[in-house]
Write an enzyme that holds these catalytic residues in place. Structure first.
Site, PDB file in Angstrom:
ATOM      1  N   TYR A  21       9.985 -13.507 -12.696  1.00  0.00           N
ATOM      2  CA  TYR A  21       8.849 -12.609 -12.467  1.00  0.00           C
ATOM      3  C   TYR A  21       7.601 -13.138 -13.173  1.00  0.00           C
ATOM      4  O   TYR A  21       6.522 -13.229 -12.582  1.00  0.00           O
ATOM      5  CB  TYR A  21       9.203 -11.214 -12.970  1.00  0.00           C
ATOM      6  CG  TYR A  21       8.111 -10.183 -12.777  1.00  0.00           C
ATOM      7  CD1 TYR A  21       7.940  -9.550 -11.550  1.00  0.00           C
ATOM      8  CD2 TYR A  21       7.271  -9.827 -13.821  1.00  0.00           C
ATOM      9  CE1 TYR A  21       6.942  -8.594 -11.366  1.00  0.00           C
ATOM     10  CE2 TYR A  21       6.270  -8.878 -13.653  1.00  0.00           C
ATOM     11  CZ  TYR A  21       6.114  -8.264 -12.423  1.00  0.00           C
ATOM     12  OH  TYR A  21       5.133  -7.318 -12.251  1.00  0.00           O
ATOM     13  N   ALA A  22       7.735 -13.521 -14.445  1.00  0.00           N
ATOM     14  CA  ALA A  22       6.601 -14.032 -15.209  1.00  0.00           C
ATOM     15  C   ALA A  22       6.070 -15.328 -14.609  1.00  0.00           C
ATOM     16  O   ALA A  22       4.853 -15.571 -14.600  1.00  0.00           O
ATOM     17  CB  ALA A  22       7.004 -14.239 -16.665  1.00  0.00           C
ATOM     18  N   ALA A  25       6.161 -16.223 -11.405  1.00  0.00           N
ATOM     19  CA  ALA A  25       5.421 -15.890 -10.189  1.00  0.00           C
ATOM     20  C   ALA A  25       4.065 -15.283 -10.514  1.00  0.00           C
ATOM     21  O   ALA A  25       3.041 -15.623  -9.909  1.00  0.00           O
ATOM     22  CB  ALA A  25       6.239 -14.936  -9.324  1.00  0.00           C
ATOM     23  N   SER A  59       0.298  -9.713 -14.036  1.00  0.00           N
ATOM     24  CA  SER A  59       1.030  -8.928 -15.033  1.00  0.00           C
ATOM     25  C   SER A  59       0.753  -9.465 -16.420  1.00  0.00           C
ATOM     26  O   SER A  59       0.494 -10.669 -16.592  1.00  0.00           O
ATOM     27  CB  SER A  59       2.533  -8.997 -14.750  1.00  0.00           C
ATOM     28  OG  SER A  59       3.294  -8.474 -15.832  1.00  0.00           O
ATOM     29  N   VAL A 107       4.901  -9.447   3.727  1.00  0.00           N
ATOM     30  CA  VAL A 107       3.805 -10.292   3.255  1.00  0.00           C
ATOM     31  C   VAL A 107       4.193 -11.755   3.122  1.00  0.00           C
ATOM     32  O   VAL A 107       3.329 -12.624   2.988  1.00  0.00           O
ATOM     33  CB  VAL A 107       3.228  -9.795   1.920  1.00  0.00           C
ATOM     34  CG1 VAL A 107       2.620  -8.413   2.087  1.00  0.00           C
ATOM     35  CG2 VAL A 107       4.263  -9.820   0.807  1.00  0.00           C
ATOM     36  N   GLY A 116      -2.393   7.745   3.550  1.00  0.00           N
ATOM     37  CA  GLY A 116      -3.749   7.707   3.018  1.00  0.00           C
ATOM     38  C   GLY A 116      -4.604   6.583   3.565  1.00  0.00           C
ATOM     39  O   GLY A 116      -5.784   6.489   3.222  1.00  0.00           O
ATOM     40  N   ALA A 140       0.798  -1.232   0.000  1.00  0.00           N
ATOM     41  CA  ALA A 140       0.000   0.000   0.000  1.00  0.00           C
ATOM     42  C   ALA A 140       0.827   1.277   0.000  1.00  0.00           C
ATOM     43  O   ALA A 140       0.275   2.367  -0.188  1.00  0.00           O
ATOM     44  CB  ALA A 140      -0.927   0.005   1.219  1.00  0.00           C
TER      45      ALA A 140
END
Length: 240
Positions: A149-150, A152, A136, A58, A49, A20
């Site tokens: 990355y891809a 995951a 993504s 996480v 915010g 966040a």
């Protein structure tokens, strides 16, 4: 909407957003807050915010569960959860260490799993709720130098669709948003995704904005009552 249609989470409800503090996560916080939601933010850094900000990794399942419970105690029952927390790195497969591979999966897929498990029991008991994950366009199209990355992000799609099928009968909706390259701090100034040569390949010739992605998230939570296991693709036409 028919009388038997599932009702969207109410405006002014409670949402938990991971990642966040910046980028897409911060935009989601701002968008939901503008729509009247009370927002609990999870991040390693303080999240501006938010009605409540909790510092948490996480990848730590117990810490995420404790953070969600604290938000529930302060703000009330959680109506929606948005899993945004993640990081990005490029490397050829031969250079990706086991540690880098594992961390990518633990943050993206593990973070979604930990958040989902923390909010789902109460949602299922109430028969209402919405979970949205950020994946993504690379999960669909792949990319040179983006294997870990891809992988995951692709795993997130499988998780979302499977979990959606599991909890939809209890009127809990699980969906995902798969942005293309987005103008956030995750993309370094010299990133190939910012290069003019790449932008010229996109039908709209520009990166997406975090606010545009946040708009998709808010729509899935508030209005997309017929969406179950869906993947929205705000990717500037990168994958059509």
């Amino acid at each position: 909407m028919s009388p038997d249609s599932p009702q969207p989470p109410r405006a002014g409800g409670v949402a938990v957003v991971s990642g966040a503090a910046s980028g897409i996560g911060a935009a989601v916080v701002a968008m939901l807050a503008a729509h009247g939601w009370r927002v609990g933010g999870l991040d390693l850094l303080a999240s501006a915010g938010c009605d409540m900000s909790v510092a948490v990794d996480v990848t730590d399942a117990a810490a995420v569960a404790a953070a969600v419970e604290a938000i529930r105690g302060e703000l009330g029952p959680v109506d929606a959860a948005v899993s945004v927390a993640g990081h990005y790195a490029m490397a050829p497969v031969s250079d990706i260490t086991l540690e880098q591979w594992t961390r990518m999966l633990r943050v993206h897929l593990g973070g979604l799993r930990n958040l989902s498990r923390s909010v789902l029991p109460a949602m299922v008991d109430r028969g209402a709720g919405s979970i949205v994950a950020i994946t993504s366009e690379l999960a669909v199209g792949g990319g040179d130098g983006d294997a870990h990355y891809a992988a995951a992000k692709g795993a997130i799609i499988g998780f979302v669709r499977s979990l959606a099928a599991e909890v939809a009968p209890r009127d809990v909706r699980v969906n995902a948003v798969a942005p293309g390259p987005t103008d956030t701090p995750l993309l370094a100034p010299d990133s190939p995704w910012r290069a003019a040569e790449y932008l010229e390949t996109l039908p709209i010739r520009r990166l997406g904005s975090p606010e545009e992605v946040a708009r998709c998230v808010a729509w899935l939570i508030e209005e997309g009552t017929f969406c179950v296991g869906e993947i929205l693709n705000p990717n500037a036409g990168a994958v059509i």
